[in-house]
Design an enzyme around this catalytic site. Structure first.
Site, PDB file in Angstrom:
ATOM      1  N   HIS A 138       9.380 -31.242  20.233  1.00 42.20           N
ATOM      2  CA  HIS A 138       9.414 -32.358  19.410  1.00 42.20           C
ATOM      3  C   HIS A 138      10.570 -32.390  18.471  1.00 42.20           C
ATOM      4  O   HIS A 138      10.949 -31.179  18.133  1.00 42.20           O
ATOM      5  CB  HIS A 138       7.936 -32.688  18.714  1.00 42.20           C
ATOM      6  CG  HIS A 138       6.879 -33.031  19.512  1.00 42.20           C
ATOM      7  ND1 HIS A 138       5.622 -33.562  18.773  1.00 42.20           N
ATOM      8  CD2 HIS A 138       6.840 -33.330  20.854  1.00 42.20           C
ATOM      9  CE1 HIS A 138       4.951 -33.909  20.002  1.00 42.20           C
ATOM     10  NE2 HIS A 138       5.557 -33.382  21.173  1.00 42.20           N
ATOM     11  N   GLU A 167      11.059 -33.147  15.487  1.00 44.78           N
ATOM     12  CA  GLU A 167      10.647 -32.492  14.132  1.00 44.78           C
ATOM     13  C   GLU A 167      10.861 -31.098  14.086  1.00 44.78           C
ATOM     14  O   GLU A 167      11.415 -30.428  13.374  1.00 44.78           O
ATOM     15  CB  GLU A 167       9.588 -32.883  13.670  1.00 44.78           C
ATOM     16  CG  GLU A 167       9.443 -34.333  13.385  1.00 44.78           C
ATOM     17  CD  GLU A 167       8.404 -35.193  14.608  1.00 44.78           C
ATOM     18  OE1 GLU A 167       9.312 -34.639  15.809  1.00 44.78           O
ATOM     19  OE2 GLU A 167       7.823 -35.937  14.328  1.00 44.78           O
ATOM     20  N   CYS A 220       3.760 -36.490  14.636  1.00 49.44           N
ATOM     21  CA  CYS A 220       2.340 -36.363  15.461  1.00 49.44           C
ATOM     22  C   CYS A 220       1.623 -35.294  14.420  1.00 49.44           C
ATOM     23  O   CYS A 220       1.969 -34.752  13.561  1.00 49.44           O
ATOM     24  CB  CYS A 220       2.288 -36.054  16.627  1.00 49.44           C
ATOM     25  SG  CYS A 220       2.963 -34.265  16.833  1.00 49.44           S
ATOM     26  N   CYS A 269       3.571 -31.980  14.231  1.00 48.12           N
ATOM     27  CA  CYS A 269       4.771 -31.766  13.631  1.00 48.12           C
ATOM     28  C   CYS A 269       4.624 -31.795  11.955  1.00 48.12           C
ATOM     29  O   CYS A 269       5.127 -31.334  11.311  1.00 48.12           O
ATOM     30  CB  CYS A 269       5.741 -32.956  13.875  1.00 48.12           C
ATOM     31  SG  CYS A 269       6.377 -32.741  15.677  1.00 48.12           S
TER      32      CYS A 269
HETATM   33 ZN   LIG Z   1       5.290 -34.185  17.159  1.00 47.62          ZN
END
Ligand SMILES: [Zn+2]
Length: 156
Positions: free
Chosen positions: A52, A54, A82, A85
């Protein structure tokens, strides 16, 4: 700190993800008004569920600083993080999170859950949401509309 400026850089990274057919999310890590980490979502291409924006930006910043603890840093991301993260942000000791669009499906900074506000977790993270939310939200919407229209299954 000019929040809109850094969010625009994160949006540029989100466009890179989109060009690759990935869900368009971008992130930057900033310290002392300087970008020290960049990332965009590329889980499909990398075959990596942790890729992801991040997490990629945190890794980049940690490598540049030579330290896994990113003290006094702000992470800018185009979509509300999420659960994975936000956990990574806690571990990196990020001081401030600035996000653009809220994510009612997987966002845990006020939408689905509010983990930064969870007092049982021993971490303090300042959260600012809604910076350039319209731009980031429309980028995501356009992406999902074009995916639907192309008839391709999205590998999410
Ligand atoms: Zn994430």
């Amino acid at each position: 700190m000019n929040k809109e400026y850094f969010m625009r850089v994160a949006l540029d990274l989100a466009f890179k993800a989109q060009e690759l057919g990935e869900v368009p999310v971008g992130a930057v890590v900033v310290r002392d008004d300087e970008i020290i980490g960049r990332g965009y979502n590329h889980s499909i291409i990398a075959m990596d569920p942790t890729a992801h924006a991040e997490v990629v930006a945190l890794r980049d910043a940690a490598q540049n600083l030579g330290n896994y603890r990113l003290l006094d840093c702000t992470l800018f991301v185009t979509l509300e993080p999420c659960v994975m993260c936000i956990g990574a942000l806690f571990h990196a000791r990020i001081k401030r999170l600035v996000y653009a669009a809220a994510d009612p499906k997987t966002g845990v900074c006020g939408s689905l859950l509010n983990l930064p506000a969870e007092t049982r977790l021993n971490h303090h993270l300042e959260v600012i949401g809604g910076v350039l939310a319209t731009e980031a939200g429309s980028l995501l919407r356009q992406f999902f509309i074009s995916k639907r229209n192309s008839g391709k299954a999205l590998l999410l």
